[in-house]
Scaffold this active site. Sequence first.
Site, mmCIF file in Angstrom:
data_model
loop_
_atom_site.group_PDB
_atom_site.id
_atom_site.type_symbol
_atom_site.label_atom_id
_atom_site.label_comp_id
_atom_site.label_asym_id
_atom_site.label_seq_id
_atom_site.Cartn_x
_atom_site.Cartn_y
_atom_site.Cartn_z
ATOM 1 N N LYS A 1 22.940 -12.650 2.031
ATOM 2 C CA LYS A 1 21.557 -13.129 2.029
ATOM 3 C C LYS A 1 20.954 -13.075 0.614
ATOM 4 O O LYS A 1 21.445 -12.364 -0.262
ATOM 5 C CB LYS A 1 20.708 -12.276 2.976
ATOM 6 C CG LYS A 1 21.191 -12.321 4.423
ATOM 7 C CD LYS A 1 20.957 -13.675 5.042
ATOM 8 C CE LYS A 1 21.516 -13.770 6.446
ATOM 9 N NZ LYS A 1 22.955 -13.982 6.500
ATOM 10 N N ASP A 2 19.846 -13.824 0.458
ATOM 11 C CA ASP A 2 19.168 -13.898 -0.831
ATOM 12 C C ASP A 2 18.759 -12.523 -1.339
ATOM 13 O O ASP A 2 18.501 -11.602 -0.562
ATOM 14 C CB ASP A 2 17.897 -14.748 -0.701
ATOM 15 C CG ASP A 2 18.198 -16.183 -0.329
ATOM 16 O OD1 ASP A 2 18.037 -17.047 -1.189
ATOM 17 O OD2 ASP A 2 18.580 -16.428 0.835
ATOM 18 N N LYS A 3 18.657 -12.423 -2.677
ATOM 19 C CA LYS A 3 18.163 -11.186 -3.272
ATOM 20 C C LYS A 3 16.640 -11.189 -3.319
ATOM 21 O O LYS A 3 16.002 -10.264 -2.808
ATOM 22 C CB LYS A 3 18.718 -10.997 -4.686
ATOM 23 C CG LYS A 3 18.139 -9.764 -5.385
ATOM 24 C CD LYS A 3 18.679 -9.567 -6.785
ATOM 25 C CE LYS A 3 18.034 -8.329 -7.429
ATOM 26 N NZ LYS A 3 18.554 -8.075 -8.786
ATOM 27 N N GLN B 1 22.340 -18.439 -5.548
ATOM 28 C CA GLN B 1 22.795 -17.089 -5.206
ATOM 29 C C GLN B 1 24.296 -17.030 -4.955
ATOM 30 O O GLN B 1 24.894 -15.956 -4.970
ATOM 31 C CB GLN B 1 22.036 -16.532 -4.001
ATOM 32 C CG GLN B 1 22.116 -17.356 -2.732
ATOM 33 C CD GLN B 1 20.977 -18.347 -2.610
ATOM 34 O OE1 GLN B 1 20.677 -19.064 -3.555
ATOM 35 N NE2 GLN B 1 20.350 -18.389 -1.449
#
Length: 653
Positions: A289-291, A384
């Site tokens: 998942k995104d940071k 990402q």
Amino acid sequence: MERDSLSCFISDHEGFYGTIKNSPQDFVVIEIDINGQLVNSPNVHEEHTKRPSQPSPATKRDKLKQSNVKSDDTDILNQDCFDLNVILGPAVNKELEHFTNKMRVQDNEQEKGELSLGMYPDKHLRAVVHRAVRYNYPFLQTVTNQTEIRVREEPDFKELASLASEGEAEEFFRFIDAKVPGSAFTFLPDDSKEHRTSVHHFVSRRFGKLVETKSFTDQQKTSITVRLRERSKQPRKRTTADCQEEEDEVTLYTAFILRKENLETLEAISYMAAVLGVLPSDFTYAGIKDKRAITFQAMVVKKISPERLLNKVSEFERRGMQISHVRSVSEPLKLGRLQGNHFDLVIRDLKPHGKRELAELQQLVKDAVENVKNRGFVNYYGPQRFGSGSCVQADQVGLALLKEKMEASLKLFFTPEDADDLQNKAKRHFLLTGNAKESLALMPAYKARERLMLRAIHRYGSGEEGCIRGWLSLPHSMRVFYLHSYCSRVWNEAAKYRLQKLGFKPVQGDLVWAGAEKGLRNTEDLNTPQVHVVTFEEEKDDLFSLDQVILPMPGNTVKYPENLLGQWYKDRLAQDGLGSCRFRVTPLKLNVPGCYRPLLAKPQNVTYSLRTTEEPQGQSDETCAPSISLSFDLDASCYATVCLGEVMKCNLS
């Protein structure tokens, strides 16, 4: 944010300017499980990782009193909670019920036959299927042929049912299958010595290596007790049968939902592993998942009990992580085992492109959202995928690994960012001095990947052998991530080239998804037998649409397009020195078979609302810029930032 004239968009709306990810709260990502439910919804669970909830000790004791099974330890496996409707699915479970009903009324052995329950590539899931079927139908035998599970009549069941009763035979086979240490099974009292002898002989002949039998008399009634042998009493070499039996053993796995904020998935795993004292490879997940976001995702950790995980909640919270939905499960998670992701986003500081008036913004936003909702967007990999670093990105490391330049890959791995935090100080120190021991002392405990590498280099040196050992110290999923990152970069460039040179209709030589249903498909489903090469006649007749076109991710098993795009792939790989690459890195035990990815993706369940005024963000704010709240679902491996790029007609990378 500037418009990117080099990006390929498929819609003709104008778009608008705006900023995303002003704060993590503006970018919320919630994983959608394989059942189509948000993972943070109440009572949600994975269909195939569901494990029977453990009953209270009192409940266990009640069950023991009601059955013939006795145990020195009440912690018995409650396999009667296996729900075949969940584990097999309603359709297969109905077939199984029909098969068993038919089998019981047929006397002819040849007519009974076998039934296939389907293919189960994951061994942990196979173990659950074996045990669940045998518990619900003790008169059945389950067998594995490679990854297929088949059922047939248990040949010994009928013999025991003729000696005892059918009910006793069922309970006995459940007892045998459970293999609960210290447990025993007692047959109903039997006054016939001859009959008891037949039962003794049957059990000894069929299960003698596993159990021992003994007759005892209580109140002038004689019964036979069967008890599991102690493991120490059967020291023998492991056989193939032993290995198959071990597949049935349930390892300790704990599932949970991770909420993280402003953290990479792998960084969060590294920190949790350090706190719990396990390896990062003991964690499994469905997707990264995104940071720069608040994200919710399912995870499973091996060898950690729910109680132990819950005891570390406060330490996780200090790093911006929260856990919920903690429960025991029977298997790890598989990468890609999700339906997709749900996004709740806010785009701020909206303004029109060019000379458009602010008053036209509402219509511009409506046109943009509706266009992408109906036509989709180019299915690029998002930023990402390549790592958050501004200096060296993951695809560069992957390229060095594919070329088996181990020392170069190590230097790229330890290239620091511009930040002056501890981890970057440790990286700079290592590159400057080559002293792995001192760098390890500087590296934060939660940076598990870096620490594992440094330990290996300290032990084996920074030469070729030490670099290989360093990479091998990382979990396979982390090693192969860098190779996939490089392949993703090539895919992005191929998609742009394909649209620029060949246009927005399928042409001769393109690869298309040729499944029964038209439209987008998850990457996991796109295997070679379903890939079709567009012919001249099919192009002329407009037989296919652009949303059926797929592009290969480079690898050693994929087919490349049979037009100028296919030549582009060859030239692009040769440019990076991979003209003869086998996409295997043997020293690191890595293999990249490749796969196919749809050229287009399309958001689902799209909703939005435009705010033309906002509450001031600070006392100095003279005007309040408009914003848009946007929600949608995307299939697995599709990127919201790429979707927003199409909506706004901006390059958001």
